[in-house]
Write a protein that holds these residues in place. Structure first.
Motif, short mmCIF file in Angstrom:
data_model
loop_
_atom_site.label_atom_id
_atom_site.label_comp_id
_atom_site.label_asym_id
_atom_site.label_seq_id
_atom_site.Cartn_x
_atom_site.Cartn_y
_atom_site.Cartn_z
N GLN A 140 26.42 40.78 41.58
CA GLN A 140 26.63 39.35 41.47
C GLN A 140 27.42 38.84 42.64
O GLN A 140 28.13 39.57 43.31
N ALA A 141 27.27 37.55 42.85
CA ALA A 141 28.05 36.90 43.89
C ALA A 141 29.53 36.97 43.53
O ALA A 141 29.89 37.09 42.38
N GLY A 142 30.36 36.94 44.56
CA GLY A 142 31.78 37.04 44.32
C GLY A 142 32.28 38.46 44.43
O GLY A 142 33.46 38.72 44.29
N THR A 143 31.35 39.40 44.66
CA THR A 143 31.76 40.77 44.95
C THR A 143 31.41 41.07 46.41
O THR A 143 30.77 40.27 47.07
N ALA A 144 31.84 42.21 46.88
CA ALA A 144 31.57 42.58 48.28
C ALA A 144 30.09 42.91 48.43
O ALA A 144 29.63 43.92 47.93
#
Lengths: 110, 113
Positions: A93-97
Protein backbone atom coordinates in the motif's frame (compact mmCIF):
# COMPACT_ATOMS: atom_id res chain seq x y z
CA UNK A 1 17.71 -4.91 -2.02
CA UNK A 2 15.08 -4.50 -4.72
CA UNK A 3 12.18 -6.88 -4.43
CA UNK A 4 12.02 -7.41 -8.19
CA UNK A 5 14.25 -8.64 -11.03
CA UNK A 6 13.69 -7.76 -14.69
CA UNK A 7 15.73 -8.08 -17.89
CA UNK A 8 17.89 -5.01 -18.41
CA UNK A 9 16.86 -4.54 -22.01
CA UNK A 10 14.70 -5.92 -24.81
CA UNK A 11 14.45 -5.21 -28.53
CA UNK A 12 11.40 -5.51 -30.75
CA UNK A 13 9.95 -4.41 -34.08
CA UNK A 14 6.82 -2.47 -34.75
CA UNK A 15 3.68 -4.59 -34.78
CA UNK A 16 5.08 -7.36 -32.60
CA UNK A 17 3.77 -8.41 -29.21
CA UNK A 18 6.25 -7.80 -26.40
CA UNK A 19 6.27 -9.68 -23.11
CA UNK A 20 8.37 -8.42 -20.21
CA UNK A 21 8.69 -10.72 -17.22
CA UNK A 22 9.39 -9.63 -13.66
CA UNK A 23 10.50 -11.99 -10.88
CA UNK A 24 9.39 -11.31 -7.31
CA UNK A 25 10.10 -14.48 -5.36
CA UNK A 26 9.49 -12.91 -1.96
CA UNK A 27 6.12 -11.33 -2.73
CA UNK A 28 3.94 -11.00 0.37
CA UNK A 29 0.31 -11.99 0.66
CA UNK A 30 -0.89 -8.38 0.65
CA UNK A 31 1.38 -7.19 -2.17
CA UNK A 32 0.02 -6.05 -5.51
CA UNK A 33 2.07 -5.85 -8.72
CA UNK A 34 2.18 -2.52 -10.53
CA UNK A 35 3.87 -1.62 -13.80
CA UNK A 36 5.08 1.84 -14.79
CA UNK A 37 6.35 3.28 -18.07
CA UNK A 38 8.96 6.02 -18.30
CA UNK A 39 9.92 8.11 -21.31
CA UNK A 40 13.16 10.14 -21.40
CA UNK A 41 13.01 13.37 -19.40
CA UNK A 42 9.67 12.44 -17.83
CA UNK A 43 8.52 10.86 -14.61
CA UNK A 44 7.18 7.29 -14.68
CA UNK A 45 3.50 6.83 -15.30
CA UNK A 46 1.14 4.05 -14.22
CA UNK A 47 0.28 1.38 -16.81
CA UNK A 48 -1.46 -1.51 -15.08
CA UNK A 49 -1.86 -3.26 -11.74
CA UNK A 50 -2.95 -6.70 -10.63
CA UNK A 51 -3.06 -9.18 -7.76
CA UNK A 52 -3.57 -12.53 -9.46
CA UNK A 53 -4.57 -14.13 -12.77
CA UNK A 54 -5.01 -11.70 -15.65
CA UNK A 55 -5.78 -8.01 -15.90
CA UNK A 56 -6.31 -6.14 -19.16
CA UNK A 57 -6.80 -2.48 -19.94
CA UNK A 58 -6.62 -0.38 -23.08
CA UNK A 59 -2.83 -0.27 -22.98
CA UNK A 60 -1.58 -3.67 -21.81
CA UNK A 61 -2.29 -7.01 -20.18
CA UNK A 62 -0.78 -8.36 -17.00
CA UNK A 63 -0.45 -12.09 -16.40
CA UNK A 64 0.19 -13.40 -12.90
CA UNK A 65 0.56 -17.15 -12.24
CA UNK A 66 -1.00 -18.84 -9.25
CA UNK A 67 2.17 -18.76 -7.14
CA UNK A 68 2.55 -14.99 -7.84
CA UNK A 69 6.35 -15.26 -7.87
CA UNK A 70 6.52 -13.61 -11.27
CA UNK A 71 4.40 -11.50 -13.57
CA UNK A 72 4.42 -10.71 -17.27
CA UNK A 73 3.53 -7.40 -18.86
CA UNK A 74 2.23 -7.90 -22.39
CA UNK A 75 2.18 -5.03 -24.90
CA UNK A 76 0.22 -5.95 -28.04
CA UNK A 77 1.45 -4.70 -31.42
CA UNK A 78 4.08 -2.26 -30.19
CA UNK A 79 4.90 0.94 -32.03
CA UNK A 80 7.93 3.21 -31.99
CA UNK A 81 6.27 5.29 -29.29
CA UNK A 82 6.40 2.32 -26.90
CA UNK A 83 10.17 2.72 -26.67
CA UNK A 84 10.63 3.42 -22.96
CA UNK A 85 11.79 1.99 -19.64
CA UNK A 86 9.30 -0.31 -17.91
CA UNK A 87 9.34 -0.84 -14.16
CA UNK A 88 7.70 -3.58 -12.14
CA UNK A 89 6.86 -2.58 -8.55
CA UNK A 90 5.68 -4.86 -5.77
CA UNK A 91 4.12 -3.44 -2.64
CA UNK A 92 1.11 -3.57 -0.37
CA UNK A 93 0.00 0.00 0.00
CA UNK A 94 0.91 3.59 -0.41
CA UNK A 95 2.58 5.18 2.56
CA UNK A 96 5.16 2.43 2.83
CA UNK A 97 8.62 2.31 1.28
CA UNK A 98 7.98 1.52 -2.39
CA UNK A 99 11.23 0.21 -3.86
CA UNK A 100 11.76 0.10 -7.61
CA UNK A 101 14.13 -2.20 -9.45
CA UNK A 102 16.31 -1.14 -12.35
CA UNK A 103 13.64 -1.51 -15.00
CA UNK A 104 13.66 -2.90 -18.54
CA UNK A 105 14.61 -0.66 -21.45
CA UNK A 106 12.43 -1.58 -24.42
CA UNK A 107 13.64 -0.46 -27.85
CA UNK A 108 11.19 -0.71 -30.74
CA UNK A 109 12.52 -0.43 -34.29
CA UNK A 110 10.78 -0.04 -37.63
CA UNK B 1 -5.21 20.12 -12.14
CA UNK B 2 -1.44 20.33 -12.45
CA UNK B 3 -0.77 17.01 -10.66
CA UNK B 4 2.72 16.90 -9.14
CA UNK B 5 4.83 20.02 -9.71
CA UNK B 6 8.56 20.12 -9.09
CA UNK B 7 10.75 23.20 -9.01
CA UNK B 8 13.28 24.01 -10.27
CA UNK B 9 13.54 21.92 -13.44
CA UNK B 10 17.31 22.35 -13.65
CA UNK B 11 19.96 23.41 -11.14
CA UNK B 12 23.74 23.60 -11.06
CA UNK B 13 25.48 23.78 -7.69
CA UNK B 14 29.06 23.95 -6.57
CA UNK B 15 30.31 21.41 -4.05
CA UNK B 16 29.34 22.49 -0.55
CA UNK B 17 26.42 24.68 -1.56
CA UNK B 18 22.95 24.00 -0.22
CA UNK B 19 19.56 24.02 -1.89
CA UNK B 20 15.99 22.87 -1.49
CA UNK B 21 14.02 21.00 -4.13
CA UNK B 22 10.33 21.80 -3.98
CA UNK B 23 7.41 19.47 -4.68
CA UNK B 24 3.71 20.22 -4.52
CA UNK B 25 0.66 18.15 -5.46
CA UNK B 26 -2.91 19.32 -5.94
CA UNK B 27 -4.64 15.91 -5.83
CA UNK B 28 -5.23 15.85 -2.05
CA UNK B 29 -2.91 12.85 -1.75
CA UNK B 30 -1.74 11.67 1.65
CA UNK B 31 1.61 10.08 0.77
CA UNK B 32 4.58 11.69 -0.93
CA UNK B 33 7.96 10.36 -2.03
CA UNK B 34 11.38 11.51 -3.22
CA UNK B 35 13.39 9.33 -5.63
CA UNK B 36 16.67 9.83 -7.42
CA UNK B 37 17.50 8.33 -10.78
CA UNK B 38 21.01 7.66 -12.03
CA UNK B 39 22.01 5.92 -15.27
CA UNK B 40 21.71 2.14 -14.90
CA UNK B 41 20.43 2.39 -11.32
CA UNK B 42 16.70 2.74 -11.81
CA UNK B 43 14.75 4.76 -9.25
CA UNK B 44 16.03 4.77 -5.68
CA UNK B 45 13.91 5.94 -2.77
CA UNK B 46 15.43 8.73 -0.69
CA UNK B 47 12.66 9.62 1.77
CA UNK B 48 8.93 9.27 1.94
CA UNK B 49 6.06 10.70 3.94
CA UNK B 50 3.11 8.42 4.62
CA UNK B 51 0.97 11.33 5.75
CA UNK B 52 1.24 14.92 6.85
CA UNK B 53 3.54 15.18 9.85
CA UNK B 54 5.49 11.97 9.23
CA UNK B 55 8.65 11.22 7.28
CA UNK B 56 10.74 8.07 6.93
CA UNK B 57 14.06 7.12 5.38
CA UNK B 58 14.21 5.15 2.17
CA UNK B 59 17.10 3.33 0.52
CA UNK B 60 19.54 6.23 0.14
CA UNK B 61 18.80 8.98 2.72
CA UNK B 62 22.37 10.05 3.56
CA UNK B 63 23.11 13.65 2.64
CA UNK B 64 19.45 14.65 2.44
CA UNK B 65 16.76 16.05 4.69
CA UNK B 66 13.05 16.41 4.04
CA UNK B 67 10.15 18.49 5.30
CA UNK B 68 6.48 17.69 4.89
CA UNK B 69 5.36 21.29 5.15
CA UNK B 70 1.66 20.50 4.80
CA UNK B 71 -0.46 17.99 2.93
CA UNK B 72 0.41 19.51 -0.44
CA UNK B 73 4.14 20.10 -0.13
CA UNK B 74 7.16 17.87 0.44
CA UNK B 75 10.62 19.41 0.10
CA UNK B 76 14.05 17.82 -0.21
CA UNK B 77 17.10 19.65 1.10
CA UNK B 78 20.76 19.15 0.34
CA UNK B 79 22.72 20.86 3.11
CA UNK B 80 26.16 20.47 1.55
CA UNK B 81 25.98 19.24 -2.01
CA UNK B 82 28.49 16.68 -3.30
CA UNK B 83 29.23 15.57 -6.88
CA UNK B 84 27.76 12.14 -5.98
CA UNK B 85 24.39 13.87 -5.64
CA UNK B 86 24.36 14.76 -9.32
CA UNK B 87 21.17 13.07 -10.45
CA UNK B 88 17.60 13.50 -11.60
CA UNK B 89 15.23 13.82 -8.67
CA UNK B 90 11.59 12.78 -8.89
CA UNK B 91 8.79 13.53 -6.49
CA UNK B 92 5.70 11.32 -6.40
CA UNK B 93 2.43 11.20 -4.50
CA UNK B 94 -0.46 8.82 -3.94
CA UNK B 95 -3.61 8.36 -1.94
CA UNK B 96 -2.72 6.42 1.19
CA UNK B 97 -4.85 3.42 0.50
CA UNK B 98 -4.27 -0.10 -0.67
CA UNK B 99 -2.49 -0.29 -3.98
CA UNK B 100 -2.96 3.27 -5.04
CA UNK B 101 -0.60 4.05 -7.92
CA UNK B 102 2.10 6.68 -7.71
CA UNK B 103 1.81 9.95 -9.63
CA UNK B 104 5.18 11.44 -10.56
CA UNK B 105 6.41 14.92 -11.35
CA UNK B 106 8.68 15.58 -14.31
CA UNK B 107 11.84 15.76 -12.26
CA UNK B 108 14.61 18.16 -11.28
CA UNK B 109 17.94 17.68 -13.03
CA UNK B 110 20.70 18.57 -10.55
CA UNK B 111 24.39 18.88 -11.38
CA UNK B 112 26.97 19.36 -8.64
CA UNK B 113 30.40 20.47 -9.82
Amino acid sequence: LAKTTQPISMDSYEGQEVNITCSHNNIATNDYITWYQQFPSQGPRFIIQGYKTKVTNEVASLFIPADRKSSTLSLPRVSLSDTAVYYCLVGDQAGTALIFGKGTTLSVSS
Amino acid sequence: NAGVTQTPKFQVLKTGQSMTLQCAQDMNHNSMYWYRQDPGMGLRLIYYSASEGTTDKGEVPNGYNVSRLNKREFSLRLESAAPSQTSVYFCASSVRSENSPLHFGNGTRLTVT
